[in-house]
Design a protein around this motif. Sequence first.
Motif, short mmCIF file in Angstrom:
data_model
loop_
_atom_site.label_atom_id
_atom_site.label_comp_id
_atom_site.label_asym_id
_atom_site.label_seq_id
_atom_site.Cartn_x
_atom_site.Cartn_y
_atom_site.Cartn_z
N LEU A 1 44.90 27.24 53.06
CA LEU A 1 44.63 26.68 51.74
C LEU A 1 43.38 27.33 51.14
CD1 LEU A 1 46.03 24.24 50.17
CD2 LEU A 1 44.02 22.92 50.85
N TYR A 2 42.33 27.44 51.95
CA TYR A 2 41.09 28.09 51.51
C TYR A 2 41.35 29.55 51.14
CZ TYR A 2 36.58 30.47 52.03
OH TYR A 2 35.48 31.27 51.87
N ALA A 3 42.09 30.27 51.99
CA ALA A 3 42.39 31.67 51.71
C ALA A 3 43.15 31.83 50.39
CB ALA A 3 43.18 32.28 52.86
N THR A 4 44.07 30.92 50.13
CA THR A 4 44.83 30.95 48.88
C THR A 4 43.91 30.72 47.67
OG1 THR A 4 46.86 30.19 49.95
CG2 THR A 4 46.66 29.78 47.58
N ALA A 5 42.99 29.78 47.81
CA ALA A 5 42.04 29.49 46.73
C ALA A 5 41.17 30.70 46.42
CB ALA A 5 41.18 28.29 47.12
N VAL A 6 40.68 31.37 47.47
CA VAL A 6 39.81 32.53 47.28
C VAL A 6 40.58 33.69 46.65
CG1 VAL A 6 38.45 34.28 48.48
CG2 VAL A 6 38.20 31.87 49.09
N ALA A 7 41.80 33.94 47.13
CA ALA A 7 42.60 35.03 46.58
C ALA A 7 42.87 34.85 45.09
CB ALA A 7 43.92 35.13 47.34
N ALA A 8 42.96 33.60 44.65
CA ALA A 8 43.26 33.33 43.24
C ALA A 8 42.12 33.72 42.31
CB ALA A 8 43.60 31.85 43.06
N VAL A 9 40.90 33.86 42.85
CA VAL A 9 39.75 34.19 42.00
C VAL A 9 39.16 35.55 42.38
CG1 VAL A 9 39.17 31.82 41.40
CG2 VAL A 9 38.26 32.79 43.52
N SER A 10 39.96 36.40 42.98
CA SER A 10 39.50 37.74 43.34
C SER A 10 39.45 38.63 42.10
CB SER A 10 40.44 38.37 44.36
OG SER A 10 41.72 38.60 43.80
N ALA A 11 38.60 39.65 42.15
CA ALA A 11 38.50 40.59 41.04
C ALA A 11 39.82 41.31 40.82
CB ALA A 11 37.39 41.60 41.33
N GLU A 12 40.51 41.65 41.90
CA GLU A 12 41.78 42.37 41.78
C GLU A 12 42.80 41.58 40.97
OE1 GLU A 12 39.65 43.65 45.45
OE2 GLU A 12 40.16 41.72 44.54
N LEU B 1 40.48 40.38 36.97
CA LEU B 1 39.76 41.26 36.06
C LEU B 1 40.64 42.11 35.14
CD1 LEU B 1 36.99 42.27 35.15
CD2 LEU B 1 37.01 43.88 37.06
N PRO B 2 41.74 42.72 35.61
CA PRO B 2 42.48 43.67 34.77
C PRO B 2 42.87 43.17 33.38
CG PRO B 2 43.21 43.87 37.03
CD PRO B 2 42.28 42.68 37.00
N PRO B 3 43.31 41.91 33.21
CA PRO B 3 43.71 41.50 31.85
C PRO B 3 42.58 41.51 30.83
CG PRO B 3 44.59 39.99 33.51
CD PRO B 3 43.59 40.85 34.20
N TYR B 4 41.34 41.56 31.28
CA TYR B 4 40.21 41.47 30.36
C TYR B 4 39.54 42.82 30.08
CZ TYR B 4 40.44 36.40 30.94
OH TYR B 4 40.86 35.09 30.95
N GLY C 1 30.35 39.36 43.56
CA GLY C 1 31.61 40.02 43.25
C GLY C 1 31.45 41.34 42.51
N ALA C 2 30.21 41.80 42.31
CA ALA C 2 29.97 42.95 41.44
C ALA C 2 30.61 44.22 41.97
CB ALA C 2 28.47 43.17 41.26
N ALA C 3 30.53 44.48 43.27
CA ALA C 3 31.10 45.72 43.82
C ALA C 3 32.62 45.71 43.72
CB ALA C 3 30.65 45.90 45.26
N ALA C 4 33.24 44.57 44.05
CA ALA C 4 34.69 44.48 43.94
C ALA C 4 35.14 44.63 42.48
CB ALA C 4 35.17 43.14 44.50
N MET C 5 34.39 44.05 41.55
CA MET C 5 34.70 44.19 40.14
C MET C 5 34.56 45.65 39.70
SD MET C 5 32.70 40.77 38.80
CE MET C 5 33.33 40.64 37.12
N ALA C 6 33.49 46.32 40.17
CA ALA C 6 33.28 47.72 39.82
C ALA C 6 34.43 48.59 40.34
CB ALA C 6 31.95 48.21 40.40
N LYS C 7 34.93 48.29 41.52
CA LYS C 7 36.04 49.05 42.08
C LYS C 7 37.29 48.91 41.22
CE LYS C 7 38.40 51.31 45.24
NZ LYS C 7 38.35 52.79 45.25
N VAL C 8 37.57 47.70 40.76
CA VAL C 8 38.73 47.48 39.88
C VAL C 8 38.55 48.25 38.57
CG1 VAL C 8 39.99 45.75 38.54
CG2 VAL C 8 39.29 45.23 40.88
N VAL C 9 37.36 48.20 38.00
CA VAL C 9 37.09 48.91 36.75
C VAL C 9 37.26 50.41 36.95
CG1 VAL C 9 35.24 49.53 35.13
CG2 VAL C 9 35.56 47.14 35.79
N GLU C 10 36.70 50.92 38.01
CA GLU C 10 36.78 52.36 38.27
C GLU C 10 38.22 52.81 38.51
OE1 GLU C 10 35.22 54.86 41.92
OE2 GLU C 10 33.56 54.36 40.56
N ASP C 11 38.98 52.03 39.24
CA ASP C 11 40.38 52.38 39.49
C ASP C 11 41.18 52.42 38.18
OD1 ASP C 11 39.89 52.59 42.18
OD2 ASP C 11 40.75 50.64 42.70
N HIS C 12 40.77 51.58 37.23
CA HIS C 12 41.49 51.51 35.94
C HIS C 12 41.11 52.67 35.02
CE1 HIS C 12 43.57 49.45 32.63
NE2 HIS C 12 42.57 49.84 31.87
#
Length: 423
Positions: free
Chosen positions: A14-25, A28-31, A49-60
């Motif tokens: 349940l906790y893992a599901t909650a965390v996955a729902a608010v991941s940068a991956e 972030l992309p819709p915004y 979450g800054a590094a994970a967010m930066a990775k998503v931005v860079e991949d895009h």
Amino acid sequence: MTSLSDPRQFLIDLYATAVAAVSAEKCLPPYLPRLPDGGRTLVVGAGKGAAAMAKVVEDHYKEDVLGLVVAPYGHGADTTFIEVVEAAHPVPDEAGKNAARRIMEMVSGLTDKDLVLCLISGGGSALLSLPAEGMTLQEKQDINHALLRSGASISEMNCVRKHLSQIKGGRLALACAPARVVTLMISDIPGDDPAVIASGPTLPDPTTCADALAILKKYRIDLPENIGEHLESGAWETPKPGDVRFARNESHVIARAQDALDAAASMSRAAGITPYILSDRIEGEARDIALMHAAMARQVVTHAQPFAKPCLMISGGETTVTLRGNGRGGRNTEFLLGFAIAMEALPGVYAIACDTDGIDGSEDNAGALYMPDSLSRARRKGVHARSLLENNNGHYFFSILDDLLVTGPSRTNVNDFRAILMM
């Protein structure tokens, strides 16, 4: 899906599901905005979450962007064009100070054709630490230490932090002007006020130096004379709502506690357990919040009110801990230890309390799990729960039971996640 014949694993999933729902991956992309024609795009930011967010931005965007973000030690990501600097949290250090200065230098001299994409998440206040003019890093560290021990709420702490900084409370956005600033935020603030998340480096600030001074006095935090004088005079005042320099900017909260709670509720319904979300913004002393949750659980078990079993109560927000002892443990183990004492082994009740960032306070665990036999197992080991609670030693209680949950950094953060399963 985990069978409810194993309540412990169900709560972990349940906790893992909650965390996955608010991941940068996921969030972030819709915004992500359209890049400017003829201008530069700089990416800056800070938080767990800054590094994970930066990775998503860079991949895009690939090589069309460059910049620098600051994340806590151990929260980095493999990026190429956006530099990730690691620094201390929750008390700032020299690495965070230097990174904040570099960000301010990086955004200077931009034009109205340029775009600054600012990636913000919880923890950014400590990581973007550029002390106000006339204030030393040591003085800022001392005040941070005192605030963390005081029981002050996150909103109160961030009000103070804004007024002791050259980068927070909207000052980063002013340094970017006349460039357009788009801020994307993962909220760790009960109520999700963008101006409070990471002390709002790109948002105008409605609070004042007088507010900050009142908070410091409320918690009896001693100040060096020069800092008190600057706050009393208003010399370190922040830019306010209505300032025309913010007119072209926009901000979006892309993930929040409610999103995590909704995801957990959906998983619970799929498993045949009716979920009830109590609130996404619970604040207060962790041990007091534990008493409230325990009282509700007892009412369900003994009187089938206000809910009937089987059911799941879920809540979020950010509790606080006023340190009374010198034990180990964050607010979630403090909550669960208080909950365990209040439940006194009532059968059929299971619980989890974790920080969605994967780190409970400054420990190595995300949180812990409570089982109906937690107290009896502890007693057999000669452990007295009440004395450990008085010493703020929840970490030890759950470690000897092998009930700490260690996940490592999640690289997101929407604060506490609590779930109480009643079978």
